[in-house]
Design a protein around this motif. Structure first.
Motif, short mmCIF file in Angstrom:
data_model
loop_
_atom_site.label_atom_id
_atom_site.label_comp_id
_atom_site.label_asym_id
_atom_site.label_seq_id
_atom_site.Cartn_x
_atom_site.Cartn_y
_atom_site.Cartn_z
N VAL A 296 -16.62 -30.58 109.28
CA VAL A 296 -15.21 -30.58 109.66
C VAL A 296 -15.18 -31.14 111.08
N GLY A 297 -14.24 -32.04 111.33
CA GLY A 297 -14.27 -32.67 112.64
C GLY A 297 -12.96 -33.32 113.02
N VAL A 298 -13.01 -33.99 114.18
CA VAL A 298 -11.85 -34.69 114.72
C VAL A 298 -12.30 -36.07 115.20
N ILE A 299 -11.47 -37.07 114.87
CA ILE A 299 -11.68 -38.43 115.32
C ILE A 299 -10.54 -38.77 116.30
N SER A 300 -10.89 -39.17 117.52
CA SER A 300 -9.90 -39.55 118.52
C SER A 300 -9.36 -40.95 118.21
N PRO A 301 -8.22 -41.30 118.78
CA PRO A 301 -7.68 -42.64 118.55
C PRO A 301 -8.71 -43.73 118.86
N GLY A 302 -8.75 -44.75 118.00
CA GLY A 302 -9.69 -45.85 118.16
C GLY A 302 -10.08 -46.41 116.81
N GLU A 303 -11.03 -47.36 116.82
CA GLU A 303 -11.55 -47.96 115.60
C GLU A 303 -13.06 -47.78 115.58
N TYR A 304 -13.59 -47.35 114.44
CA TYR A 304 -14.99 -46.97 114.32
C TYR A 304 -15.57 -47.47 113.00
N GLU A 305 -16.91 -47.55 112.96
CA GLU A 305 -17.60 -47.83 111.70
C GLU A 305 -18.64 -46.74 111.48
N PHE A 306 -18.55 -46.09 110.33
CA PHE A 306 -19.44 -44.99 109.97
C PHE A 306 -20.37 -45.42 108.84
N GLY A 307 -21.60 -44.97 108.87
CA GLY A 307 -22.54 -45.18 107.78
C GLY A 307 -22.71 -43.91 106.98
N THR A 308 -23.02 -44.07 105.70
CA THR A 308 -23.24 -42.90 104.84
C THR A 308 -24.66 -42.92 104.30
N SER A 309 -25.24 -41.75 104.10
CA SER A 309 -26.53 -41.66 103.42
C SER A 309 -26.32 -41.10 102.02
N LYS A 310 -25.33 -40.23 101.87
CA LYS A 310 -24.98 -39.64 100.57
C LYS A 310 -23.53 -39.97 100.26
N LYS A 311 -23.12 -39.74 99.02
CA LYS A 311 -21.71 -39.91 98.67
C LYS A 311 -20.91 -38.92 99.52
N GLU A 312 -19.80 -39.41 100.09
CA GLU A 312 -18.93 -38.57 100.91
C GLU A 312 -17.53 -38.52 100.31
N THR A 313 -16.97 -37.33 100.31
CA THR A 313 -15.56 -37.15 99.95
C THR A 313 -14.88 -36.62 101.20
N MET A 314 -13.95 -37.43 101.72
CA MET A 314 -13.30 -37.09 102.99
C MET A 314 -11.84 -36.77 102.75
N THR A 315 -11.42 -35.61 103.26
CA THR A 315 -10.02 -35.17 103.17
C THR A 315 -9.44 -35.09 104.57
N VAL A 316 -8.34 -35.78 104.79
CA VAL A 316 -7.66 -35.71 106.08
C VAL A 316 -6.91 -34.37 106.15
N ILE A 317 -7.12 -33.63 107.22
CA ILE A 317 -6.47 -32.32 107.40
C ILE A 317 -5.18 -32.47 108.20
N SER A 318 -5.22 -33.25 109.27
CA SER A 318 -4.01 -33.54 110.04
C SER A 318 -4.16 -34.90 110.67
N GLY A 319 -3.03 -35.51 111.01
CA GLY A 319 -3.06 -36.86 111.53
C GLY A 319 -3.08 -37.86 110.39
N ALA A 320 -3.59 -39.05 110.67
CA ALA A 320 -3.69 -40.11 109.66
C ALA A 320 -4.87 -40.99 110.00
N LEU A 321 -5.52 -41.49 108.97
CA LEU A 321 -6.68 -42.33 109.13
C LEU A 321 -6.51 -43.58 108.29
N GLU A 322 -6.62 -44.75 108.93
CA GLU A 322 -6.65 -46.01 108.20
C GLU A 322 -8.10 -46.31 107.91
N VAL A 323 -8.39 -46.68 106.65
CA VAL A 323 -9.77 -46.83 106.21
C VAL A 323 -9.95 -48.16 105.49
N LEU A 324 -11.04 -48.86 105.81
CA LEU A 324 -11.45 -50.05 105.08
C LEU A 324 -12.74 -49.69 104.36
N LEU A 325 -12.63 -49.47 103.06
CA LEU A 325 -13.76 -49.04 102.24
C LEU A 325 -14.65 -50.22 101.88
#
Length: 93
Positions: A26-55
């Motif tokens: 569980v975490g928080v992402i501050s305003p900005g643009e980022y690239e994340f890598g995965t090692s396992k399948k991830e299921t991400m649920t936004v709790i508050s705010g909004a996230l634009e995602v390029l899959l």
């Protein structure tokens, strides 16, 4: 045991824990643009705010708001950006 993770000079922070069935963060992402890598399948649920995602393999950014979920395959990377502090819950398979 809880483990704190910090990325992008502290602009994204999470706390890792074990749910009754899957590892999670569980975490928080501050305003900005980022690239994340995965090692396992991830299921991400936004709790508050909004996230634009390029899959992976997509050309169009999708916006996910509070209560919305998206999946990212393992061994992949995805881009995420936000204009506001955005909280999330992520489970790993």
């Amino acid at each position: 045991m809880l483990k704190v993770n910090e990325y992008f000079d502290g602009k994204a922070k999470s706390i890792a824990f074990q749910t009754s069935t899957l590892p999670a963060t569980v975490g928080v992402i501050s305003p900005g643009e980022y690239e994340f890598g995965t090692s396992k399948k991830e299921t991400m649920t936004v709790i508050s705010g909004a996230l634009e995602v390029l899959l992976p393999g997509m050309d169009t950014w999708m916006t996910y708001g509070a209560g919305e979920t998206f999946d990212v395959a393992g061994q992949a990377s995805f881009k995420a950006k936000s204009d506001v502090d955005t909280a999330y819950l992520c489970t790993y398979e």
